[in-house]
Scaffold this motif. Structure first.
Motif, PDB file in Angstrom:
ATOM      1  N   GLU A 138      20.383  39.858  58.673  1.00  0.00           N
ATOM      2  CA  GLU A 138      20.095  38.330  58.876  1.00  0.00           C
ATOM      3  C   GLU A 138      21.286  37.497  58.476  1.00  0.00           C
ATOM      4  N   HIS A 139      22.493  38.076  58.268  1.00  0.00           N
ATOM      5  CA  HIS A 139      23.742  37.340  58.116  1.00  0.00           C
ATOM      6  C   HIS A 139      23.993  36.568  59.502  1.00  0.00           C
ATOM      7  N   PRO A 140      24.250  35.144  59.403  1.00  0.00           N
ATOM      8  CA  PRO A 140      24.522  34.468  60.394  1.00  0.00           C
ATOM      9  C   PRO A 140      26.008  34.644  61.158  1.00  0.00           C
ATOM     10  N   GLU A 141      26.914  35.067  60.447  1.00  0.00           N
ATOM     11  CA  GLU A 141      28.223  35.556  61.050  1.00  0.00           C
ATOM     12  C   GLU A 141      28.087  36.841  61.685  1.00  0.00           C
ATOM     13  N   LEU A 142      27.192  37.472  61.784  1.00  0.00           N
ATOM     14  CA  LEU A 142      26.830  38.634  62.477  1.00  0.00           C
ATOM     15  C   LEU A 142      25.899  38.333  63.616  1.00  0.00           C
ATOM     16  N   ALA A 143      25.440  37.205  63.937  1.00  0.00           N
ATOM     17  CA  ALA A 143      24.211  36.972  64.864  1.00  0.00           C
ATOM     18  C   ALA A 143      24.594  37.477  66.311  1.00  0.00           C
ATOM     19  N   ASP A 144      26.000  37.570  66.655  1.00  0.00           N
ATOM     20  CA  ASP A 144      26.511  37.827  68.028  1.00  0.00           C
ATOM     21  C   ASP A 144      26.413  39.193  67.918  1.00  0.00           C
ATOM     22  N   VAL A 145      26.726  39.959  66.886  1.00  0.00           N
ATOM     23  CA  VAL A 145      26.950  41.264  66.995  1.00  0.00           C
ATOM     24  C   VAL A 145      25.425  41.924  67.093  1.00  0.00           C
ATOM     25  N   ARG A 146      24.508  41.229  66.286  1.00  0.00           N
ATOM     26  CA  ARG A 146      23.142  41.886  66.088  1.00  0.00           C
ATOM     27  C   ARG A 146      22.641  41.539  67.712  1.00  0.00           C
ATOM     28  N   ALA A 147      22.870  40.418  68.352  1.00  0.00           N
ATOM     29  CA  ALA A 147      22.310  40.344  69.636  1.00  0.00           C
ATOM     30  C   ALA A 147      22.831  41.405  70.507  1.00  0.00           C
ATOM     31  N   GLU A 148      24.176  41.669  70.392  1.00  0.00           N
ATOM     32  CA  GLU A 148      24.785  42.508  71.449  1.00  0.00           C
ATOM     33  C   GLU A 148      24.404  43.938  70.924  1.00  0.00           C
ATOM     34  N   LEU A 149      24.153  44.255  69.843  1.00  0.00           N
ATOM     35  CA  LEU A 149      23.540  45.827  69.736  1.00  0.00           C
ATOM     36  C   LEU A 149      22.320  45.948  70.091  1.00  0.00           C
ATOM     37  N   THR A 150      21.158  44.918  69.796  1.00  0.00           N
ATOM     38  CA  THR A 150      19.897  44.860  70.453  1.00  0.00           C
ATOM     39  C   THR A 150      19.874  44.882  71.864  1.00  0.00           C
ATOM     40  N   ARG A 151      20.575  44.185  72.400  1.00  0.00           N
ATOM     41  CA  ARG A 151      20.408  44.326  73.974  1.00  0.00           C
ATOM     42  C   ARG A 151      21.017  45.867  74.500  1.00  0.00           C
ATOM     43  N   LYS A 152      22.059  46.400  73.849  1.00  0.00           N
ATOM     44  CA  LYS A 152      22.484  47.666  74.185  1.00  0.00           C
ATOM     45  C   LYS A 152      21.499  48.745  74.047  1.00  0.00           C
ATOM     46  N   LEU A 153      20.816  48.596  72.820  1.00  0.00           N
ATOM     47  CA  LEU A 153      19.670  49.544  72.232  1.00  0.00           C
ATOM     48  C   LEU A 153      18.463  49.395  73.302  1.00  0.00           C
ATOM     49  N   TYR A 154      18.203  48.085  73.538  1.00  0.00           N
ATOM     50  CA  TYR A 154      17.254  47.990  74.542  1.00  0.00           C
ATOM     51  C   TYR A 154      17.433  48.558  75.823  1.00  0.00           C
TER      52      TYR A 154
END
Length: 504
Positions: free
Chosen positions: A438-454
């Motif tokens: 939930e850390h905002p500074e890792l929002a881009d990382v979270r989005a990138e990894l989520t899409r990659k996993l998907y």
């Protein structure tokens, strides 16, 4: 081919992987003679599904053997009759197959049904009541199995916890580990006498030790081999479970970690180290026999484990629904005749990759091992195009609990549909104490990894992606509701998974 495998084995217990205290000279020598994989992972941290992935070269979601039968919660208990296995392929190509030790690959079919010679040793722990083991004791005049000083905590309802360790009142020659090595050496001698190892009589022999899986039941010389003062407790022993899925704290209570003093945990780790040294010595006996009998210079040797073990990390024991490095990273060593010695590779490789490697060594088609890649190019020192990630899954133990994990060089994303997702920065937080999903500074990382996993799940055909489709910001190109009746007749057939469905 010689395949050596342990159960629930932490990478950080081996000298070759940097442990300065634990004596593992035989595995260290094997690593020095071949290739050590520093980023070797299991496809799932539980015995039967991981071993089924080794046998088939398929991810658990694909082979569908998703749980240990002892704690099965309604999943299949055997592989499908038509499931591809490397054993079936090698057997068809004239290989002689042997397996001494843990099978844990289903309840209806044994290792013999897949073509392996050797006694049927079922279950998750040393079967010390097995007739062949008892015959071994009698044959060598060895005393029977007897233990004292059990170590266990107290479960939430006040009952005794699972056995974690105990003293074994037998000499090393009577231990189950020594027995397995002895039977392996006997099989090697028998095969040598009958002719082996030539182009017309190749062999695949596996020894699967039940340890160092808990409970750690050892003779005194190994139980007390390492002083507890040598043990540095893992940093994650300070786990608070803040912002973590509640199941982790539940599992901590199941394993009764907080009902035992920290010094007990330190001693347990020291005993675990003793177990690792005992197994290393038995592996040394097998490797020495190979050298004495002659085929060592033309035999590929593997060493790995099905998964790791917590040993107190994150206030946990055993393994479970927590996708930490402690239980997902495993040792991986491969020695190929003529290959470079002392090589260390940092590519992400998997236990499942052993399947295609076995087939490749045999000159067989590796494509039926659907989720496996041959390690031979890496072991030969080549630099092939190789994925920069590891994908893992979990389906439950004691109860259904679906998880998917994407591990990259720096980050780890874990999707837990029933709870908090997890995101760890392994550079800043190698002990995985701080969930930064939930850390905002890792929002881009979270989005990138989520899409990659998907994307990876969709490419594989792992239907877990259906949960992710409406829940996260991912690109879709199909009817996410799977509701063909909402489409016009001429478009329904174009929707993935919809063609041919009955419509109203």
């Amino acid at each position: 081919m010689l395949f050596l495998m342990t159960d629930q084995h932490r990478v950080d217990t081996l000298g070759a992987y940097g442990n300065p205290h634990v004596r593992t000279p035989n595995l260290d020598r094997l690593a020095a003679e071949g290739t050590r994989f520093d980023n070797c992972y299991t496809p799932t941290a539980i015995c039967t599904p991981a071993r089924a992935s080794l046998l088939t070269g398929a991810a658990p979601f694909r082979h569908k053997l998703l749980a240990n039968y002892e704690r099965n919660v309604g999943y299949l208990e055997d592989l499908a009759d038509d499931q591809f296995t490397f054993a079936g392929q090698l057997r068809a190509e004239g290989y002689r197959l042997g397996l001494l030790g843990k099978w844990h690959g289903g309840v209806r079919r044994t290792a013999a049904d897949y073509g392996f010679e050797g006694p049927d040793l079922a279950g998750w722990h040393n079967p010390v009541d097995h007739p062949d083991y008892l015959a071994h004791l009698e044959e060598h005049g060895l005393p029977p199995y007897r233990i004292t000083d059990p170590v266990r905590g107290t479960t939430p309802n006040g009952s005794p916890g699972n056995l974690l360790a105990a003293r074994l009142h037998q000499p090393v020659e009577a231990t189950f580990e020594h027995y397995l090595a002895t039977r392996t050496i006997e099989m090697l001698h028998r095969w040598a006498e009958e002719g082996w190892g030539g182009d017309d009589k190749p062999f695949f022999l596996a020894t699967h030790f039940f340890g160092p899986h808990l409970p750690y039941i050892l003779p005194d010389e190994y139980y007390d081999m390492y002083a507890p003062e040598l043990v540095e407790l893992p940093a994650s022993i300070s786990e608070t479970f803040a912002a973590k899925p509640p199941v982790q704290s539940n599992y901590s209570r199941l394993w009764a970690f907080d009902t035992m003093p920290l010094e007990e945990s330190r001693k347990l780790i020291a005993v675990y180290w003793g177990y690792v040294t005992l197994i290393d010595q038995q592996i040394g006996r097998i490797l020495d026999a190979m050298r004495e009998l002659g085929p060592a210079d033309r035999t590929a040797v593997f060493f790995t484990a099905d998964h790791g073990e917590f040993t107190g990390a994150h206030r946990l024991h055993d393994k479970g629904p927590a996708m930490y490095e402690d239980i997902y990273r495993i040792p991986g060593i491969l020695k190929v005749p003529g290959g470079p010695a002392g090589q260390v590779r940092d590519e992400f490789v998997s236990l499942t990759d052993c399947t295609a490697t076995i087939l490749d060594l045999a000159g067989s088609d590796t494509k039926p091992a659907a989720d496996s890649r041959s390690l031979l190019p890496l072991a030969a020192g080549e630099r092939p195009d190789w994925p920069e990630h590891h994908l893992a899954e979990f389906h439950g133990h004691h109860f259904p609990y679906p998880q998917r994990m994407l591990r990259t060089r720096r980050y780890k994303l874990v999707v837990n549909p029933e709870s908090h997702n997890e995101l760890y920065d392994l550079h800043a937080d190698p002990d995985e104490l701080h969930n930064r999903y939930e850390h905002p500074e890792l929002a881009d990382v979270r989005a990138e990894l989520t899409r990659k996993l998907y994307d990876l799940l969709r490419e594989r055909g792992d239907n877990f992606f259906h949960w992710m489709t409406p829940m996260y910001d991912v690109e879709t190109d199909y009817d996410t509701t799977l509701s063909a009746f909402e489409n016009e007749p001429e478009t329904a057939a174009s929707v993935p998974g919809q063609a041919g469905e009955e419509r109203t």
